[in-house]
Design an enzyme around this catalytic site. Structure first.
Site, short mmCIF file in Angstrom:
data_model
loop_
_atom_site.label_atom_id
_atom_site.label_comp_id
_atom_site.label_asym_id
_atom_site.label_seq_id
_atom_site.Cartn_x
_atom_site.Cartn_y
_atom_site.Cartn_z
CE LYS A 157 -3.83 -2.54 2.03
NZ LYS A 157 -4.65 -2.90 3.19
CD GLN B 194 -3.63 -4.65 6.29
OE1 GLN B 194 -3.72 -3.57 5.73
NE2 GLN B 194 -4.06 -5.77 5.74
CG ASP C 64 -9.78 -0.34 5.06
OD1 ASP C 64 -9.65 -0.75 3.90
OD2 ASP C 64 -8.97 -0.58 5.97
#
Ligand code: GUN
Length: 287
Positions: free
Chosen positions: A53, A97, A120
């Site tokens: 990422k 994460q 997200d």
């Protein structure tokens, strides 16, 4: 019949090219898009995902701030870090994460992220907006799958979709996105009866089980000309695999995604896109 390969690398690059232009435009307005990542512990797969990422952000000119935290961090320590990222105006996107170590309440941590910085699309606020067709920030893997349909001009209206996943990250957001496009969505899971028959009657199969010992989608399980989107990635017999064998499936499907090189690159590309959206949102509300 051999179907069309849905190439995630090519489609992800087309998204990245658009993001790159948007970054230049935002910088011209005095906004330098910035993503903060939070990685707790030393799960090697998570560390690789976060590294990828960061690399992708660098490619398109998005600044990153890296928070690598000890596996034993407490709920209140992590909450404090999220609060600091929420109130830092130079940060536009926050990515925690997953999965988090067992001692942490994942729902509470995700819920703490400002919905405007939730790249997200996992906060209760953004999940609710998605269900009401008002979402600006949608989970990256599901929106990446939709981008693949869009790239190949695949019309979803009236199509029967067998969706084999019901997670917050994949199945549930995809259900809403597919429904928005007027597909008929059957959400399947480990307790679903007659899964094979349901797959055989589907126009589109989106599979994300990720455990070949439990499930493999074989050519016998799809109808001639079906579309197969394989979201899974797992290690099996020393190889990275999806839920299906692409080389076999593509002989019967009209379109299919390989693994690797299918949905995976899309997840990262959509994260970049969401970071740009979050940066634009911050300018609109004068942050
Ligand atoms: N773990 C696996 N996939 C994802 C994802 O899309 N976002 C986050 N935050 N964690 C993940």
């Amino acid at each position: 019949m051999v179907g069309v390969r849905i190439d995630g690398k090519i489609i992800a690059q087309s998204v990245k090219d658009r993001v790159k232009k948007a970054v230049v435009e935002l910088k011209n307005q005095g906004i330098s898009p910035c993503l903060a990542t939070v990685l707790v512990g030393d799960n090697p797969a998570s560390a690789t995902y976060v590294r990828n990422k960061h690399k992708a952000c660098e490619e398109v000119g998005i600044v990153t701030k890296d928070h690598k935290l000890d596996a034993n961090i407490t709920q209140s320590e992590l909450t404090k870090i999220i609060d600091e990222l929420n109130s830092d105006n130079s940060i536009h996107g926050i990515l925690v994460q997953l999965p988090l170590p067992k001692q942490l309440d994942e729902f509470a941590i995700i819920s703490r992220i400002s919905p405007l910085k939730d790249v997200d699309g996992l906060t209760p606020h953004n999940v609710g907006l998605l269900a009401m067709k008002k979402a600006a920030l949608v989970a990256c893997t599901p929106s990446g799958v939709m981008e693949m349909f869009n790239y190949h001009n695949i019309d979803l209206e009236g199509k029967n979709v067998a969706l084999i996943n019901r997670s917050n990250l994949v199945g549930k957001p995809l259900y809403h996105l597919l429904l928005e496009k007027n597909a008929t969505v059957l959400t399947c899971h480990s307790k679903t009866k007659n899964l094979i028959e349901l797959c055989q009657s589907a126009d589109i199969i989106i599979t994300a089980v990720g455990d070949r010992n439990k499930f493999t989608l074989t050519p016998e399980m799809i109808k001639e000309g079906a579309i197969v989107i394989d979201v899974a990635i797992s290690r099996f017999q020393e190889k990275l695999v999806g839920d299906s064998n692409y080389d076999e499936i593509i002989k019967k499907a009209s379109f299919a995604t390989p693994v690797p090189g299918g949905v995976g690159p899309m997840t990262v590309a959509m994260l970049l896109k969401n970071t740009i959206t979050a940066a634009s949102l911050s300018s609109q509300i004068g942050q």
